[in-house]
Design an enzyme around this catalytic site. Structure first.
Site, PDB file in Angstrom:
ATOM      1  N   HIS A 102     -31.809  -1.163 -16.669  1.00 51.69           N
ATOM      2  CA  HIS A 102     -33.122  -1.568 -17.201  1.00 51.69           C
ATOM      3  C   HIS A 102     -33.785  -2.652 -16.382  1.00 51.69           C
ATOM      4  O   HIS A 102     -34.806  -3.197 -16.770  1.00 51.69           O
ATOM      5  CB  HIS A 102     -32.988  -2.043 -18.648  1.00 51.69           C
ATOM      6  CG  HIS A 102     -32.300  -1.086 -19.551  1.00 51.69           C
ATOM      7  ND1 HIS A 102     -30.936  -1.124 -19.756  1.00 51.69           N
ATOM      8  CD2 HIS A 102     -32.762  -0.039 -20.286  1.00 51.69           C
ATOM      9  CE1 HIS A 102     -30.593  -0.161 -20.600  1.00 51.69           C
ATOM     10  NE2 HIS A 102     -31.674   0.522 -20.931  1.00 51.69           N
ATOM     11  N   ASP A 201      12.557 -11.564  -1.785  1.00 44.45           N
ATOM     12  CA  ASP A 201      13.486 -10.476  -1.476  1.00 44.45           C
ATOM     13  C   ASP A 201      13.769 -10.343   0.021  1.00 44.45           C
ATOM     14  O   ASP A 201      13.374  -9.383   0.664  1.00 44.45           O
ATOM     15  CB  ASP A 201      12.944  -9.165  -2.046  1.00 44.45           C
ATOM     16  CG  ASP A 201      14.049  -8.119  -2.180  1.00 44.45           C
ATOM     17  OD1 ASP A 201      14.990  -8.153  -1.351  1.00 44.45           O
ATOM     18  OD2 ASP A 201      13.981  -7.305  -3.108  1.00 44.45           O
ATOM     19  N   HIS A 204      16.097  -7.061   1.042  1.00 44.27           N
ATOM     20  CA  HIS A 204      15.784  -5.645   1.265  1.00 44.27           C
ATOM     21  C   HIS A 204      15.470  -5.339   2.735  1.00 44.27           C
ATOM     22  O   HIS A 204      15.474  -4.183   3.142  1.00 44.27           O
ATOM     23  CB  HIS A 204      14.594  -5.215   0.393  1.00 44.27           C
ATOM     24  CG  HIS A 204      13.249  -5.577   0.961  1.00 44.27           C
ATOM     25  ND1 HIS A 204      12.798  -6.859   1.048  1.00 44.27           N
ATOM     26  CD2 HIS A 204      12.261  -4.799   1.476  1.00 44.27           C
ATOM     27  CE1 HIS A 204      11.579  -6.871   1.578  1.00 44.27           C
ATOM     28  NE2 HIS A 204      11.229  -5.630   1.845  1.00 44.27           N
ATOM     29  N   HIS A 209      13.706  -1.908   5.906  1.00 45.20           N
ATOM     30  CA  HIS A 209      12.989  -1.982   7.177  1.00 45.20           C
ATOM     31  C   HIS A 209      13.918  -1.833   8.379  1.00 45.20           C
ATOM     32  O   HIS A 209      13.632  -2.331   9.467  1.00 45.20           O
ATOM     33  CB  HIS A 209      12.206  -3.287   7.241  1.00 45.20           C
ATOM     34  CG  HIS A 209      11.272  -3.442   6.083  1.00 45.20           C
ATOM     35  ND1 HIS A 209      10.269  -2.543   5.821  1.00 45.20           N
ATOM     36  CD2 HIS A 209      11.225  -4.365   5.086  1.00 45.20           C
ATOM     37  CE1 HIS A 209       9.628  -2.919   4.719  1.00 45.20           C
ATOM     38  NE2 HIS A 209      10.188  -4.002   4.246  1.00 45.20           N
ATOM     39  N   ASP A 354       8.040   0.227   1.955  1.00 44.52           N
ATOM     40  CA  ASP A 354       8.234  -0.528   0.711  1.00 44.52           C
ATOM     41  C   ASP A 354       7.796   0.233  -0.532  1.00 44.52           C
ATOM     42  O   ASP A 354       8.435   0.174  -1.575  1.00 44.52           O
ATOM     43  CB  ASP A 354       7.426  -1.839   0.770  1.00 44.52           C
ATOM     44  CG  ASP A 354       8.065  -2.880   1.680  1.00 44.52           C
ATOM     45  OD1 ASP A 354       9.288  -3.075   1.583  1.00 44.52           O
ATOM     46  OD2 ASP A 354       7.330  -3.473   2.498  1.00 44.52           O
TER      47      ASP A 354
HETATM   48  S1  FES Z   1     -30.574  -4.096 -17.654  1.00 48.52           S
HETATM   49 FE1  FES Z   1     -29.843  -2.922 -19.277  1.00 48.52          FE
HETATM   50  S2  FES Z   1     -27.773  -2.749 -18.787  1.00 48.52           S
HETATM   51 FE2  FES Z   1     -28.496  -4.029 -17.230  1.00 48.52          FE
HETATM   52 FE   LIG Z   2       9.347  -5.021   2.580  1.00 46.03          FE
END
Ligand code: FES
Ligand SMILES: [Fe+3]
Ligand code: FES
Ligand code: FES
Ligand SMILES: [Fe+3]
Ligand SMILES: [Fe+3]
Lengths: 430, 169, 169, 430, 169, 430
Positions: A102, A201, A204, A209, A354
């Site tokens: 709007h 961690d 791991h 890796h 990962d």
């Molecule tokens: S102006 Fe109506 S929802 Fe943003």
């Molecule tokens: Fe990792």
């Protein structure tokens, strides 16, 4: 539900339901993500008046917007009229944002400045209908955080000792840091599986890796791997990291750097760095990875910061940036970004491996049988950690102490009615 | 003549896709020149209507999935053959549909060729991903054949829907 | 010459896809030789990195979606025209994208042709399926034209995401 | 919830909610799939030491693994450390399985044999942290079953009279059977729609599979259709099947075989078959389809066994295998697999037409209006069933008695606190 | 000769797709004749097995997504460049895969060309849509080049899965 | 839950949860869609005996079927046996419908006429097992409505003053109207966002559809936009519309027509129109858009009728038809359909721009923070509305009065135990 019963620090056990239950997740939305300080973005992403990026605080879409006077603000990305999203871009520069439904118009301070057919809103108090701002917003050396809770402690208090370690990434050179990104991707895993992983961690790496080591593209030099001594550090308030402590032979802080150029670059500027950070942070301690509670993780060596955005109990959206010294020459920035992104992003040679683990840990938490058996957080190498000059509570790199402290704090946050309670319980800890 | 070239380019790109779908990654790497550039930038939603698609793409050396030279790409290829690279153990099942092949330029030494792609990936029991976009290649004539000297991959997603990218484009 | 063949193969495969998308199944069946083999094996996730894609495929006469000869395929075609075959009442709306057409072999009598496909199916109100994979055809020259003597369809999924397969590939 | 009120055997009515409600589904997970004997796989899939297949028990992923001493075991496919999936392959052979996250290694007995950095787990009792085994595992003539409930009765007791009928498929020839497959596919239907269909629904064939008859590819010969006399047989514990009884003219058991080769094959080995099965099972009764409670279905004539894995109230994942006599010559095996797969799989000329019905029955159960009207299970042809030599409770083929008994047992299982209760109520039935 | 035409048609359709994917909509409109017809009918599930696909399509001037002439199409194109057309602010990221190109007819003046398409659209953060179907074009020879005189787009869905159609086909 | 507290007509505030909560949605299914008169289809879609279309009443699939005697009936599209869908076509002509599962056959009166193996259903009373009919079905000038609630008031009473306005679209010419379509598409928005928009949101046009004006393809002439005086009209029972009142200069009712051909067509038949509608409706008032409670919307100028079918709290399926005078010449029908579909359908140059707003309004309602702030419905231009000859309660076009009355009635429906209660509360309103 008795959240605290889900985490058993003495037994080193964690109930899998924390990775799967909708009820727990909704509690996280209300008590973690609507109360904690959350990372929004980096000052280098919004340098000029009017610059904005759209981001998230948990599941809440927000606009991080530098107003025309240069002040940072953050607002729910929602028009106050019916609730349409006011900004659909990822980033840009705008004096005003117009709602597409709007036509209500908001300025960079979040103020409602134009209402079409205003005469039809006789009693509308525009002051009351601006964009919904976060309750608090603060920066720490380039990192912009915000919280929806007016009672949350100041950011510095919240960060606690973690700030001291963050400086090692953020405050090395004059001018601080700058980021590129974000990489964004979706993973069917609970956000905590990642937060805990980065928070402690080290365990791991050798397995997950293995290919990186096999191919010589580790995030640390073979030197660091040989040294193999590291620390888990708990900074309070749920913040956790792992760090190398430089070897006695005083190899220097660069001993852990993944590529020579960056080690050379550090050597070249060691004076400035030491001037800014002091001897301990300049030479003695080299953080690798950590998690700022709840869902910002940092990798000092791979130079990435990332947020694990929750998207339900079993989904997260990862936002990852490469972070470099602003003062560095272009070639070094390029090298830093390459080190970072070659290793860490959806296509990173590290990070690729990962995801699947975290996805399956999350899946197991949905299993009716599996959840009868708690997950194991019992690693605790009994190793001396004499580095008294380091703030926070230290444990061996080969430990789950960080993870348990992370989840203990997590349980406290979910259990506490308000920040007053949290502060007390948290302080009990140290 | 123009036809021969067109046919050669099609054959080359289809052959390339086949090598990837059949996981013959080392042979695939041989299709590139030594000075290769392999680049796949991030894409985002701009605030202003962008004049060019490229306004939606991250700048070189900034945000990217791939920004590889021969050595970094070689390491990725070796990973794809390694038993330790879990992301591809078990390996993805991929299928590449390469379409809209356009020869945009030919300076006698190098061709600029654009093509659109859908790369379908399925893995494990039920993982499914669609990667869709376009590729801009610089193909160089090398002793009677073609090699890829530069490849820019434009992935259309702003937020990657896949858990990772452990394949090639 | 090579071009004529290439064009002929493309035309043939596009024509075939059109017959299926237009549900002219009997005409489609006429594109096959009498000794046709129509095979679509199961695909799975192996424990060891497979040396060949074929290591992921079920062996002939073991697990398959289709393993048809002319007679069994003819019955499927008749079903597709039957009012009693509920799976196709009302019929699926399909679209075939045939790409990456490669002539791999030509012994003068028979050609080996590979092509990639996406078969999109939508049915009833909102059913949607994507079938993706590759086909390996043996095309035989039969009085001036081509016919399909053998077709192997490799579907990339390990777990079929569709409720059924009531269409052809 | 009063589960028993959902099934009205006297009125022949079933409440549609059993096909749609999440609450009922969760009860099924706890009280059916965590307690019943469930089909895991066939011995021919794991002939050698180290062979494994990954399978499901309801929604629980499991590894069926033959250990190095040749003993069969089954384990939740989950690493005990953090819960990652330990095996991502569909099948293979392995001495050990390594978790991709932190490298814990398990052997084929499910034992935790390697913990990297073991010194960091001072108090870890490896005995306690092996893969989670099923509570019981047993084979019946090649079919491997397991249950998560230690109190479940022995498999033979559980199968009851169903075993007698299963032999007719499993025990015809020396060496038993072998399978190929599985076909796996996803269908948006409640698993029970399929289980009830295979367990007694001779009624749908003439309509749903009209095209098969039209095109002469029925699962039974026209001879059988003309004869048109069949039985529903309830074997207790929820197990149900339908069977042909050979005509007085003593056409022989092959009278129902879908293709001549297979009838000839049966004739050729009728002596061995009669030796193994005895006269009644060798000549008198020809089962067509049935369901081993809860979700394993068998088609004796189409030679397929399949599991209807639940994937939520309105989704199932079908796993289907072709099953053949191991002792049969290659050509006959080929013919058997062709009879099976040409008719039954996602592309099967029979099965294609079943899915949509089950999907819509499930959809109707979500309708606010439709669920005000119970589903009709009132078929009950009053027909003499004098075959006293057949175990189980017989009814006419043209009846819903099997389906009602299936759902009665289902309601009992959901209602019963433990197996003690189940056994009593079940025994009351016969 | 036949080859030249085939190539020309392919180039034309690939070029057209490129203009759309690059959002050069005004240039795209220039590819049409002034008397253009641009038609995309609704598709539905019939009760009786349809003799022809066209039995599933709405009749001309009845139910359609597009039934444009040059003027109405021009307005759509202008919308696509307008800052006020919110449906495309920010704009969709599209990728067109044009395949199975078939020249069905050539009366010297006009060609009938059929092609299949997947149009992939991703927008904002995570919106993703696949539009799949076929196009039947009448291409007219206009001073040495080709122009689109009539286009009929058959979308295969009965219920559109996308929130809107703010792009072109 | 206290539904009425969700709508605050005095404060002009509406709680966002009405667009997102599953609990509220389930209440809507039971108390709105199972009780209100819902639009099923248009008589021109089923002109001949045996003609049918499949449609929906909310989420309930129904068959609208003209029986062989020409009477209209509507039935749940579900076989009474096990619950399979009996008709999978969108439309057609049939004397009988056969269920694809077991072959039960129903005739066009919904009667169960064939049960295969009927002898196996000794006690089956076919009268009781016909297709489930709607409780009431009535047409209003071509528009066919039905309700599942036998206590719902007669259609005319339900429509109230809305009928008077509907005539302006439906009853202009001898023979009434005919429709083409439907366009069907899925949108991730709550159905009420659309119903409220068509029911009164003249406010969004200038912004959302700015491009239409920019390009001269508005649904109203520039003349009407200049005049810019319109009314919101509440007809009771939740029915709402907006209308133009022709300017004093008596430009005539066609002043608002989007294209000249249609204005000319109206002029050409103004006598017939005035004869049928009377002077006020023929000349004085020109409705543009409105909503027949709950989910049928009408656009008089764009000549479209559409239903917003709920598909969960955050999804709807739109069905949209073009509607034209049956008596109009082919060229005018073509023009009317073109005016309609060029502007309103998923590809319509107007409607394209609406969706995203509704999607985001719905998304905001899921936000934990956003729902702390109610949506704004405070527009209320204080403007005289002296048109006493117009039925219903008038307000300025620049008002949210329609929307608030719509939601007030919505809350009443959800709150009321039965129609008795609804009628009382509703009558209190006028
Ligand atoms: S102006 Fe109506 S929802 Fe943003
Ligand atoms: Fe990792
Ligand atoms: S989860 Fe398996 S080793 Fe850690
Ligand atoms: S479900 Fe319709 S006949 Fe059985
Ligand atoms: Fe069946
Ligand atoms: Fe609008």
């Amino acid at each position: 539900m008795d959240v605290k019963s889900l985490v058993d620090p003495e037994g080193g056990l964690v109930d899998r339901r924390i990775f799967a239950d909708r009820e727990i997740y909704e509690l996280e939305r209300e008590r973690l993500f609507a109360r904690c300080w959350l990372y929004l973005g980096h000052e280098s992403e919004v340098p000029n008046p009017g610059d904005f990026v759209t981001a998230y605080m948990g599941e809440e879409p927000v606009i991080l917007w530098r107003d025309l006077d240069g002040r940072l603000g953050a607002f729910l990305n929602m028009c106050r009229h019916r609730g349409n999203r006011v900004c659909r871009a990822d980033r840009g520069n705008a004096k005003l944002l117009t709602c597409s439904y709007h036509g209500w118009i908001y300025n960079s301070e979040g103020k409602l400045v134009v209402v079409p057919m205003a005469e039809a809103f006789p009693d509308l108090d525009r002051q009351k209908w601006g964009l919904i701002p976060v309750a608090q917003l603060e920066s720490y050396k380039g990192l912009i955080f915000a919280t929806f809770d007016p009672e949350a402690p100041a950011l510095l208090e919240y960060l606690g000792d973690m700030a001291w370690y963050l400086d090692i990434l953020l405050d090395r050179r004059e001018g601080g840091t700058e980021v590129t990104g974000p990489h964004r991707w979706l993973v069917d895993a609970n956000w905590k599986t990642a937060a805990e992983n980065f928070g402690g961690d080290g365990y791991h790496i050798a397995t997950t890796h293995a290919s990186a080591r096999e191919l010589g593209i580790d995030t640390t030099t073979s030197q660091a791997r040989r040294w193999n001594k590291g620390r888990q550090i708990f900074c309070g308030n749920g913040h956790v990291l792992i760090a190398w402590v430089t070897p006695p032979d005083d190899a220097g802080p660069w001993f852990a750097q993944p590529v020579p150029e960056l080690a050379d670059y550090m050597r070249a500027h060691s004076d400035e760095i030491e001037r800014r950070l002091g001897p301990v942070r300049a030479r003695k301690v080299v953080p690798s990875a950590g998690t700022v509670f709840p869902n910002l993780s940092v990798h000092w060596l791979a130079r990435t910061i990332r947020v694990w955005h929750p998207r339900g109990p079993d989904k997260m959206e990862i936002w990852s940036w490469a972070i470099v010294d602003k003062a560095a020459p272009a070639a070094i920035k390029r090298a830093m970004r390459s080190v970072s992104q070659y290793r860490f992003n959806a296509a990173g040679v590290f990070e690729q491996d990962d995801m699947e683990n975290w996805i399956q840990v999350t899946a197991a938490a949905r299993s009716a049988i599996a959840r009868r058996f708690a997950a194991n957080y019992q690693m605790s190498l009994n190793e001396e950690t004499p580095e008294t000059e380091l703030p926070g509570r230290l444990a061996s790199r080969w430990s789950d102490s960080n993870q348990l402290n992370f989840y203990l704090h997590w349980a406290r946050m979910l259990d506490a009615k308000d920040w007053g309670e949290i502060k007390t319980t948290a302080s009990q800890l140290r | 003549m123009a036809d021969d070239l067109r046919r050669a380019v099609e054959d080359f790109l289809y052959r390339e896709a086949e090598l990837l779908d059949e996981r013959r990654f080392r042979e695939w790497l041989d299709l590139f020149t030594d000075d290769l550039s392999y680049f796949m930038p991030l894409r985002h939603n701009p605030f202003q209507r962008p004049a060019e698609i490229s306004d939606e793409l991250a700048k070189p050396d900034e945000g990217y999935y791939f920004n590889d030279n021969r050595e970094t790409l070689r390491i990725r290829v070796e990973r794809a053959h390694s038993r330790n690279a879990w992301a591809e153990m078990p390996p993805s099942r991929t299928r590449r549909l390469i379409t809209n092949i356009r020869i945009k330029n030919d300076d006698g030494r190098e061709l600029e060729v654009h093509s659109n792609f859908i790369v379908y990936r399925t893995r494990l029991e039920k993982d499914e991903d669609l990667f869709v976009g376009t590729r801009r290649d610089i193909l160089r004539r090398v002793d009677g054949g073609l090699k890829i000297a530069r490849r820019t991959i434009v992935l259309d997603q702003a937020v990657l829907a896949a858990k990772n990218i452990s394949i090639f484009f």
